[in-house]
Enzyme design. Sequence first.
Site, short mmCIF file in Angstrom:
data_model
loop_
_atom_site.label_atom_id
_atom_site.label_comp_id
_atom_site.label_asym_id
_atom_site.label_seq_id
_atom_site.Cartn_x
_atom_site.Cartn_y
_atom_site.Cartn_z
N ASP A 1 -10.98 -1.83 3.18
CA ASP A 1 -11.21 -0.78 2.19
C ASP A 1 -10.31 -0.95 0.97
O ASP A 1 -10.49 -0.27 -0.04
CB ASP A 1 -11.04 0.61 2.80
CG ASP A 1 -9.81 0.75 3.68
OD1 ASP A 1 -9.09 -0.25 3.89
OD2 ASP A 1 -9.56 1.86 4.19
N ASP B 1 -2.40 0.76 -4.46
CA ASP B 1 -1.68 -0.48 -4.15
C ASP B 1 -0.97 -0.92 -5.43
O ASP B 1 -1.62 -1.16 -6.45
CB ASP B 1 -2.66 -1.56 -3.67
CG ASP B 1 -3.47 -1.10 -2.47
OD1 ASP B 1 -3.05 -1.39 -1.34
OD2 ASP B 1 -4.52 -0.44 -2.68
N ASN C 1 -0.19 4.40 -0.75
CA ASN C 1 -0.92 5.62 -0.40
C ASN C 1 -0.60 6.79 -1.33
O ASN C 1 -0.65 7.96 -0.92
CB ASN C 1 -0.64 6.02 1.06
CG ASN C 1 -1.58 5.32 2.03
OD1 ASN C 1 -2.79 5.32 1.84
ND2 ASN C 1 -1.02 4.72 3.07
N ASP D 1 0.87 -1.18 0.00
CA ASP D 1 0.00 0.00 0.00
C ASP D 1 0.90 1.22 0.00
O ASP D 1 1.54 1.53 1.00
CB ASP D 1 -0.90 -0.04 1.24
CG ASP D 1 -1.77 1.20 1.36
OD1 ASP D 1 -1.74 2.06 0.45
OD2 ASP D 1 -2.48 1.32 2.38
#
Length: 255
Positions: free
Chosen positions: A246, A217, A148, A146
């Site tokens: 999520d 991701d 972000n 991840d």
Amino acid sequence: MRIATWNVNSVRARLPRITPWIEQHQPDVLCLQETKVVDEQFPHEPFEDLGYVVQTFGQKSYNGVAIAANREFEVLQRGFPGDSEDEQKRLIAGQVDDFLVVNIYLPNGSEVGSEKFAYKMEWMKKLRSFLDEFSPSDEKLVLTGDFNITFEDRDVYDPDGWREKIHCSTPEREALAHVMEYGLHDALRKHDENEAVYTWWDMRGGAWPKNNGLRIDHFLVTESALETCTAVEVHRDERGLKSPSDHVPVVAVFD
């Protein structure tokens, strides 16, 4: 070799989602982020029952990463070299066959200009330095997790609404580009140039039914790994099931 990444937003809470997905798709390697559990309390048994070895790097209630594989593998690094004991647990790296797998949970950053944003930017500098020292760029390295951060506007459902906001700001994207300059390629874009390819949908505001998502991701791989990458799959249907994370799993397939 099927390598998967999934921010599960608490591994213990998400076990009813994780184990059926593993049984169905049987990845060789599964990189987990935001496990939210100290190493001693990680639920190893459900993974071991499915034939997986798990190596963890976690902390209580926040962050945490883990690598599960259907074979023995060597952990090469937990955290950045020189990190203090109380540093956030966001990186684990291992050697799985001839692949160097680096699993990260990059800081969110909260909002552009905040202290957490400054931490995110500094963390990315450390990531690039780590890669430079970790291995030659001609090895089969897979950096996943991840991040972000979105690469560009087509990774965002509403580019104008997210312009220069967290995940989509120019400083973040430039920092990500600097990481890429190590010699990395966005594996998904080798196979899919479409817009509206998302991996995360907010839990608020009906984001999932509206498909208001972001692609944050990623699989960033060296040239030698890219040459053998035959597919990258986004398992978006997981988001619509009961008690989802999520984020959804993303799987890169290497021949």
